[in-house]
Design a protein around this motif. Structure first.
Motif, PDB file in Angstrom:
ATOM      1  N   GLU A  23       8.475  -2.512  -2.954  1.00 32.89           N
ATOM      2  CA  GLU A  23       7.545  -1.512  -3.287  1.00 32.89           C
ATOM      3  C   GLU A  23       6.739  -1.094  -2.153  1.00 32.89           C
ATOM      4  OE1 GLU A  23       4.944  -3.592  -6.154  1.00 32.89           O
ATOM      5  OE2 GLU A  23       6.724  -4.821  -7.140  1.00 32.89           O
ATOM      6  N   ASN A  24       7.329  -0.136  -1.465  1.00 34.43           N
ATOM      7  CA  ASN A  24       6.822   0.600  -0.254  1.00 34.43           C
ATOM      8  C   ASN A  24       6.390  -0.111   0.840  1.00 34.43           C
ATOM      9  OD1 ASN A  24       7.668   3.342  -1.602  1.00 34.43           O
ATOM     10  ND2 ASN A  24       6.213   2.922  -2.790  1.00 34.43           N
ATOM     11  N   ILE A  25       6.679  -1.459   0.757  1.00 31.57           N
ATOM     12  CA  ILE A  25       6.147  -2.139   1.925  1.00 31.57           C
ATOM     13  C   ILE A  25       7.225  -2.649   2.938  1.00 31.57           C
ATOM     14  CG2 ILE A  25       4.898  -4.143   2.823  1.00 31.57           C
ATOM     15  CD1 ILE A  25       3.100  -2.377   0.956  1.00 31.57           C
ATOM     16  N   LYS A  26       7.274  -2.396   4.046  1.00 34.40           N
ATOM     17  CA  LYS A  26       8.487  -2.526   4.810  1.00 34.40           C
ATOM     18  C   LYS A  26       8.185  -3.707   6.200  1.00 34.40           C
ATOM     19  CE  LYS A  26      12.297  -0.352   7.334  1.00 34.40           C
ATOM     20  NZ  LYS A  26      12.795   0.762   7.827  1.00 34.40           N
ATOM     21  N   GLU A  47       6.884  -6.456  12.457  1.00 35.68           N
ATOM     22  CA  GLU A  47       6.037  -5.126  11.965  1.00 35.68           C
ATOM     23  C   GLU A  47       6.091  -5.286  10.420  1.00 35.68           C
ATOM     24  OE1 GLU A  47       5.550  -0.476  12.973  1.00 35.68           O
ATOM     25  OE2 GLU A  47       7.292  -1.493  13.541  1.00 35.68           O
ATOM     26  N   ILE A  48       4.737  -4.502   9.914  1.00 36.21           N
ATOM     27  CA  ILE A  48       4.476  -4.464   8.506  1.00 36.21           C
ATOM     28  C   ILE A  48       4.217  -3.095   8.435  1.00 36.21           C
ATOM     29  CG2 ILE A  48       3.338  -4.930   6.201  1.00 36.21           C
ATOM     30  CD1 ILE A  48       2.935  -7.783   7.680  1.00 36.21           C
ATOM     31  N   ILE A  49       4.947  -2.346   7.600  1.00 37.80           N
ATOM     32  CA  ILE A  49       4.551  -0.933   7.307  1.00 37.80           C
ATOM     33  C   ILE A  49       4.153  -0.664   5.925  1.00 37.80           C
ATOM     34  CG2 ILE A  49       5.631   1.586   7.397  1.00 37.80           C
ATOM     35  CD1 ILE A  49       7.593   0.277   9.386  1.00 37.80           C
ATOM     36  N   ASN A  50       2.867  -0.117   5.649  1.00 34.20           N
ATOM     37  CA  ASN A  50       2.388   0.165   4.424  1.00 34.20           C
ATOM     38  C   ASN A  50       2.903   1.362   3.808  1.00 34.20           C
ATOM     39  OD1 ASN A  50       1.089   0.042   2.102  1.00 34.20           O
ATOM     40  ND2 ASN A  50      -0.884  -0.592   2.822  1.00 34.20           N
ATOM     41  N   ASN A  51       3.656   1.887   3.200  1.00 37.57           N
ATOM     42  CA  ASN A  51       3.697   2.960   2.684  1.00 37.57           C
ATOM     43  C   ASN A  51       3.368   3.130   1.112  1.00 37.57           C
ATOM     44  OD1 ASN A  51       5.154   4.345   4.999  1.00 37.57           O
ATOM     45  ND2 ASN A  51       6.869   2.972   4.438  1.00 37.57           N
ATOM     46  N   SER A  52       2.569   2.175   0.769  1.00 34.75           N
ATOM     47  CA  SER A  52       2.204   2.364  -0.488  1.00 34.75           C
ATOM     48  C   SER A  52       0.848   3.023  -0.639  1.00 34.75           C
ATOM     49  CB  SER A  52       1.945   0.926  -1.030  1.00 34.75           C
ATOM     50  OG  SER A  52       0.753   0.261  -0.446  1.00 34.75           O
ATOM     51  N   SER A  53       0.039   3.244  -1.700  1.00 34.17           N
ATOM     52  CA  SER A  53      -0.980   3.902  -1.931  1.00 34.17           C
ATOM     53  C   SER A  53      -2.260   3.240  -2.016  1.00 34.17           C
ATOM     54  CB  SER A  53      -0.860   4.725  -3.294  1.00 34.17           C
ATOM     55  OG  SER A  53      -0.777   3.881  -4.287  1.00 34.17           O
ATOM     56  N   ASN A  54      -2.052   1.613  -1.689  1.00 31.84           N
ATOM     57  CA  ASN A  54      -3.190   0.958  -1.431  1.00 31.84           C
ATOM     58  C   ASN A  54      -3.139   0.186  -0.313  1.00 31.84           C
ATOM     59  OD1 ASN A  54      -3.933   1.283  -4.204  1.00 31.84           O
ATOM     60  ND2 ASN A  54      -2.258   0.199  -4.881  1.00 31.84           N
ATOM     61  N   ASN A  55      -4.451  -0.479   0.512  1.00 33.94           N
ATOM     62  CA  ASN A  55      -4.432  -1.262   1.445  1.00 33.94           C
ATOM     63  C   ASN A  55      -3.712  -2.513   0.849  1.00 33.94           C
ATOM     64  OD1 ASN A  55      -5.819   0.803   2.632  1.00 33.94           O
ATOM     65  ND2 ASN A  55      -7.759  -0.188   2.372  1.00 33.94           N
ATOM     66  N   ASP A 131      -1.146 -11.688  -5.833  1.00 37.07           N
ATOM     67  CA  ASP A 131       0.115 -12.111  -6.102  1.00 37.07           C
ATOM     68  C   ASP A 131       1.468 -11.465  -5.824  1.00 37.07           C
ATOM     69  OD1 ASP A 131      -0.901 -14.746  -7.339  1.00 37.07           O
ATOM     70  OD2 ASP A 131      -1.411 -13.604  -9.066  1.00 37.07           O
ATOM     71  N   PHE A 132       1.356 -10.815  -4.697  1.00 37.99           N
ATOM     72  CA  PHE A 132       2.379  -9.901  -4.252  1.00 37.99           C
ATOM     73  C   PHE A 132       3.163 -10.560  -3.104  1.00 37.99           C
ATOM     74  CE2 PHE A 132       4.154  -6.361  -1.527  1.00 37.99           C
ATOM     75  CZ  PHE A 132       5.027  -6.208  -2.199  1.00 37.99           C
ATOM     76  N   PHE A 133       4.265 -10.589  -2.963  1.00 33.89           N
ATOM     77  CA  PHE A 133       5.181 -11.426  -1.958  1.00 33.89           C
ATOM     78  C   PHE A 133       6.415 -10.897  -1.395  1.00 33.89           C
ATOM     79  CE2 PHE A 133       6.780 -13.187  -5.695  1.00 33.89           C
ATOM     80  CZ  PHE A 133       8.116 -13.540  -5.730  1.00 33.89           C
ATOM     81  N   ILE A 134       6.955 -11.115  -0.232  1.00 31.10           N
ATOM     82  CA  ILE A 134       8.197 -10.536   0.072  1.00 31.10           C
ATOM     83  C   ILE A 134       8.984 -11.714   0.901  1.00 31.10           C
ATOM     84  CG2 ILE A 134       9.393  -8.916   1.754  1.00 31.10           C
ATOM     85  CD1 ILE A 134       6.804  -6.946   1.482  1.00 31.10           C
ATOM     86  N   ASN A 135       9.988 -11.952   0.337  1.00 26.75           N
ATOM     87  CA  ASN A 135      11.052 -12.820   1.049  1.00 26.75           C
ATOM     88  C   ASN A 135      11.716 -12.362   2.155  1.00 26.75           C
ATOM     89  OD1 ASN A 135      10.458 -14.908  -0.929  1.00 26.75           O
ATOM     90  ND2 ASN A 135      12.121 -14.412  -2.395  1.00 26.75           N
ATOM     91  N   ILE A 136      11.665 -12.836   3.180  1.00 21.74           N
ATOM     92  CA  ILE A 136      12.346 -12.416   4.662  1.00 21.74           C
ATOM     93  C   ILE A 136      13.014 -13.542   5.197  1.00 21.74           C
ATOM     94  CG2 ILE A 136      10.547 -10.920   4.945  1.00 21.74           C
ATOM     95  CD1 ILE A 136       9.428 -12.549   7.252  1.00 21.74           C
ATOM     96  N   LYS A 137      13.471 -13.312   6.491  1.00 17.27           N
ATOM     97  CA  LYS A 137      14.108 -14.231   7.253  1.00 17.27           C
ATOM     98  C   LYS A 137      13.808 -14.064   8.645  1.00 17.27           C
ATOM     99  CE  LYS A 137      18.226 -15.085   4.774  1.00 17.27           C
ATOM    100  NZ  LYS A 137      18.649 -16.452   4.498  1.00 17.27           N
TER     101      LYS A 137
END
Length: 149
Positions: A23-26, A47-55, A131-137
């Motif tokens: 969802e536009n968060i990298k 690094e977290i890149i926020n390409n979304s339209s919200n903080n 309640d937004f999450f991203i699974n990573i390694k």
């Protein structure tokens, strides 16, 4: 032969990269640095890149390989640098990037549950507000200079 080299290079680059996007968060290249494979604590960088339209607000990092996981900031008090957990999370403004890096904001993994090895990939979940999450390694990197923060 040129095509073989190009394809090989692209394959190696793809395999060695571990970026995540939702969802536009990298999330770029999460690593867990340790002094030795038997360390009880480690630091996490990414690094977290926020390409979304919200903080967005990173509230916590969930893992099963450490007893405690905190997002820490470094502060200077009377010329002494100290770590302290971020109580209200880490804000990443829209169209901005935040790097968690040595001697700055980072993730602390306290009470590692077993021995980990260089290049090992460890599951984690970045939990954001609402309640937004991203699974990573996290990729394990062992180095005698790993804890320079």
């Amino acid at each position: 032969m040129r095509y073989f080299i190009l394809i090989f290079y692209l394959f190696v680059s793809y395999v060695s990269a571990h970026d995540y996007e939702k969802e536009n968060i990298k999330v770029v290249h999460p690593v867990m640095k340790m002094i030795s494979s038997k360390s009880k604590n480690a630091a996490g960088y990414l690094e977290i890149i926020n390409n979304s339209s919200n903080n967005i607000v990173l509230k916590k990092v969930e893992v099963d390989f450490a007893k405690i996981t905190d997002i820490h900031e470094i502060i200077n008090v009377d010329n002494v640098y100290k770590m302290r957990p971020l109580k209200n999370g880490l804000v990443i403004n829209t169209s901005e990037a935040v790097k968690l890096k040595p001697k700055s904001t980072h993730v602390m993994f306290i009470g590692l549950k077993k021995e980990y090895f260089d290049e090992e990939m460890l599951n984690a979940r970045l939990v954001f507000a609402e309640d937004f999450f991203i699974n990573i390694k996290f990729k394990v990197e062992i180095s005698s200079n790993a804890h320079s923060h």
